[in-house]
Design a protein around this motif. Structure first.
Motif, PDB file in Angstrom:
ATOM      1  N   HIS A  67       0.868  -1.179   0.000  1.00 48.75           N
ATOM      2  CA  HIS A  67       0.000   0.000   0.000  1.00 48.75           C
ATOM      3  C   HIS A  67       0.906   1.230   0.000  1.00 48.75           C
ATOM      4  O   HIS A  67       2.130   1.122   0.054  1.00 48.75           O
ATOM      5  CB  HIS A  67      -0.883   0.034   1.246  1.00 48.75           C
ATOM      6  CG  HIS A  67      -1.732  -1.181   1.430  1.00 48.75           C
ATOM      7  ND1 HIS A  67      -2.970  -1.325   0.852  1.00 48.75           N
ATOM      8  CD2 HIS A  67      -1.512  -2.325   2.135  1.00 48.75           C
ATOM      9  CE1 HIS A  67      -3.473  -2.499   1.196  1.00 48.75           C
ATOM     10  NE2 HIS A  67      -2.616  -3.130   1.964  1.00 48.75           N
ATOM     11  N   CYS A 105      -4.598   5.832   0.332  1.00 47.65           N
ATOM     12  CA  CYS A 105      -3.673   4.819  -0.184  1.00 47.65           C
ATOM     13  C   CYS A 105      -3.448   5.175  -1.651  1.00 47.65           C
ATOM     14  O   CYS A 105      -4.402   5.342  -2.403  1.00 47.65           O
ATOM     15  CB  CYS A 105      -4.279   3.422  -0.065  1.00 47.65           C
ATOM     16  SG  CYS A 105      -3.226   2.157  -0.805  1.00 47.65           S
ATOM     17  N   GLU A 134      -1.310   3.417  -3.767  1.00 46.38           N
ATOM     18  CA  GLU A 134      -0.698   2.310  -4.522  1.00 46.38           C
ATOM     19  C   GLU A 134      -1.825   1.326  -4.781  1.00 46.38           C
ATOM     20  O   GLU A 134      -2.489   0.901  -3.824  1.00 46.38           O
ATOM     21  CB  GLU A 134       0.396   1.654  -3.676  1.00 46.38           C
ATOM     22  CG  GLU A 134       1.165   0.586  -4.384  1.00 46.38           C
ATOM     23  CD  GLU A 134       2.539   1.089  -4.833  1.00 46.38           C
ATOM     24  OE1 GLU A 134       3.099   1.954  -4.156  1.00 46.38           O
ATOM     25  OE2 GLU A 134       2.998   0.610  -5.874  1.00 46.38           O
ATOM     26  N   PHE A 135      -2.045   0.964  -6.057  1.00 47.08           N
ATOM     27  CA  PHE A 135      -3.157   0.057  -6.345  1.00 47.08           C
ATOM     28  C   PHE A 135      -2.947  -1.261  -5.618  1.00 47.08           C
ATOM     29  O   PHE A 135      -1.950  -1.941  -5.840  1.00 47.08           O
ATOM     30  CB  PHE A 135      -3.292  -0.179  -7.847  1.00 47.08           C
ATOM     31  CG  PHE A 135      -4.471  -1.057  -8.170  1.00 47.08           C
ATOM     32  CD1 PHE A 135      -5.763  -0.593  -7.979  1.00 47.08           C
ATOM     33  CD2 PHE A 135      -4.282  -2.347  -8.619  1.00 47.08           C
ATOM     34  CE1 PHE A 135      -6.850  -1.404  -8.243  1.00 47.08           C
ATOM     35  CE2 PHE A 135      -5.368  -3.170  -8.891  1.00 47.08           C
ATOM     36  CZ  PHE A 135      -6.651  -2.695  -8.702  1.00 47.08           C
ATOM     37  N   CYS A 136      -3.891  -1.595  -4.711  1.00 47.31           N
ATOM     38  CA  CYS A 136      -3.663  -2.724  -3.813  1.00 47.31           C
ATOM     39  C   CYS A 136      -4.783  -3.748  -3.873  1.00 47.31           C
ATOM     40  O   CYS A 136      -4.835  -4.655  -3.050  1.00 47.31           O
ATOM     41  CB  CYS A 136      -3.497  -2.204  -2.383  1.00 47.31           C
ATOM     42  SG  CYS A 136      -4.854  -1.165  -1.830  1.00 47.31           S
ATOM     43  N   HIS A 139      -9.126  -0.586  -3.579  1.00 47.21           N
ATOM     44  CA  HIS A 139      -8.053   0.392  -3.344  1.00 47.21           C
ATOM     45  C   HIS A 139      -8.610   1.806  -3.193  1.00 47.21           C
ATOM     46  O   HIS A 139      -8.193   2.562  -2.317  1.00 47.21           O
ATOM     47  CB  HIS A 139      -7.056   0.311  -4.493  1.00 47.21           C
ATOM     48  CG  HIS A 139      -6.283   1.562  -4.744  1.00 47.21           C
ATOM     49  ND1 HIS A 139      -5.276   1.981  -3.904  1.00 47.21           N
ATOM     50  CD2 HIS A 139      -6.395   2.498  -5.713  1.00 47.21           C
ATOM     51  CE1 HIS A 139      -4.799   3.127  -4.371  1.00 47.21           C
ATOM     52  NE2 HIS A 139      -5.454   3.459  -5.453  1.00 47.21           N
ATOM     53  N   MET A 191      -9.779   2.883   0.167  1.00 49.53           N
ATOM     54  CA  MET A 191      -8.831   2.805   1.274  1.00 49.53           C
ATOM     55  C   MET A 191      -8.365   4.210   1.660  1.00 49.53           C
ATOM     56  O   MET A 191      -7.377   4.720   1.157  1.00 49.53           O
ATOM     57  CB  MET A 191      -7.642   1.919   0.891  1.00 49.53           C
ATOM     58  CG  MET A 191      -6.701   1.654   2.046  1.00 49.53           C
ATOM     59  SD  MET A 191      -5.563   0.338   1.659  1.00 49.53           S
ATOM     60  CE  MET A 191      -4.384   0.559   2.988  1.00 49.53           C
TER      61      MET A 191
HETATM   62 CU1  CUA Z   1      -4.116   0.075  -0.173  1.00 46.60          CU
HETATM   63 CU2  CUA Z   1      -4.365   0.974  -2.340  1.00 46.60          CU
END
Ligand code: CUA
Length: 369
Positions: A195, A230, A232-234, A238, A241
């Motif tokens: 993340h 967040c 960062e593609f998680c 995502h 988040m």
């Molecule tokens: Cu955690 Cu995007």
């Protein structure tokens, strides 16, 4: 041996830089100065998110770096693009001219080469020096931290851990609180995938990487409630988040931390399923579970299976761990997590559920029929 010489241009239109070069240079200089003054004196919130003032000492450092880069970057932009347009106009091909006419060819000008090497080199050295200085302060702080807390990324929420918050609720996902005037060290990691922790107003971000602990060091200087994202593609949720950062006075922070500790002390030592409150459990579900589980039949998976008929689904009469769907067995998965062919459910170290929250959540899930 015959000398081969370069073909001579048929015609050289101007012996020098072209008419109007110095007036154009004066205009570009004026534009660069005006832009620099705007960057230095206009409130930064016209271009950067947040208040018209920095909310941490490190944000002030980062903004100073931003201004330095913008002032010189702006000047480079105005001169380079201004001269490109100017020369394109002045040396354009005109009707009646030979097609291979060229302008003055400048070769071997040590003075010009000296300056166009020295000026960018000096700029880069100064920029590196300033950047490394700020980076060092972000990584190691300027004093020993007065408060060290932890941020843990989960699919799909941020968990904030504070010293002294131990027991069944040892952390919170509600909001991250920080005190004004105390040097803070944030340790950042992840429980599952990569993340990225970012609060635009504090101007700092750090990757939350499983197995790696990152540092951010700064001292909050102004109050406010800000977004955490967040970046960062998680995974599928995502974009959901997010979190809240509350920067408050040192006293207000201490009161908040004390009230969180009271909640820990008041939390029951065991899970009493008979006392579960389905309405409260519904809120817990929305906050903690809905990112991964739909209120739908088992097969309608988001990340994990749908939980609508967890106790009365003829196609899935047992829980994912093969046990009958009793409140105790559902509670066991919430506490210990579960890993199987359909994926991994975090345990309570990761989901941060209290005994009360687990009882409420089970009551809510059982009530869905
Ligand atoms: Cu955690 Cu995007």
């Amino acid at each position: 041996m015959a000398q081969v010489s370069a073909p001579q241009p048929k015609q050289v239109r101007f012996a020098g830089l072209g008419p109007g070069f110095w007036p154009v240079t004066a205009v570009l200089t004026a534009l660069s100065i005006a832009f620099a003054l705007w960057i230095l004196y206009a409130p930064l919130d016209a271009i950067l998110p947040g208040e018209s003032h920095e909310v941490t000492d490190r944000a002030a450092d980062v903004d100073a770096l931003f201004k330095f880069m913008s002032v010189f970057g702006g000047a480079i932009f105005f001169y380079v693009s201004g001269y490109v347009v100017y020369f394109a106009l002045v040396f354009r091909h005109r009707a009646g001219e030979a097609t291979d006419v060229v302008g003055v060819q400048v070769h071997d000008s040590p003075r010009l080469e000296f300056w166009w090497t020295l000026i960018p080199a000096l700029l880069l050295i100064v920029l590196s020096w300033l950047s490394i200085n700020v980076w060092y302060k972000i990584q190691f702080g300027t004093t020993a931290p007065a408060l060290t807390m932890e941020v843990v990324g989960h699919q799909f929420s941020f968990e904030y851990r504070y010293p002294g918050l131990k027991g069944s609720i040892y952390s919170t996902t509600d909001a991250m609180h920080l005190p004004i005037g105390r040097s803070v060290r944030i340790l950042i990691t992840s429980a599952d995938v990569i993340h990225q922790f970012w609060a635009p107003e504090i101007r700092l971000k750090a990757s939350a990487v499983p197995g790696l602990v990152q540092n951010l060091n700064f001292t909050p200087t102004a109050p406010g409630t800000f977004d955490i994202e967040c970046t960062e593609f998680c995974g599928i949720d995502h974009s959901l988040m997010t979190g809240k950062l509350v920067i408050e006075s040192s006293d207000a922070f201490d009161r908040w931390l004390a009230s969180e500790k009271l909640k820990v002390a008041a939390a029951p030592a065991t899970i009493d399923f008979a006392k579960g409150d389905a309405a409260a459990g519904r809120q817990v579900f929305t906050q903690k579970c809905s990112a991964c589980h739909a209120l739908a039949p088992f097969s309608q998976r988001v990340v994990g299976p749908g939980l609508l008929h967890i106790t009365d689904d003829p196609a899935h009469p047992k829980l994912v761990d093969g046990k009958p769907p009793t409140p105790e067995n559902i509670g066991e998965i919430l506490q210990n997590g579960f890993s199987g062919p359909i994926g991994s459910m975090p345990n309570r170290t990761a989901n941060g559920l209290s005994n009360t929250a687990i009882a409420d959540l089970v009551a809510y899930l059982v009530s869905l029929k």
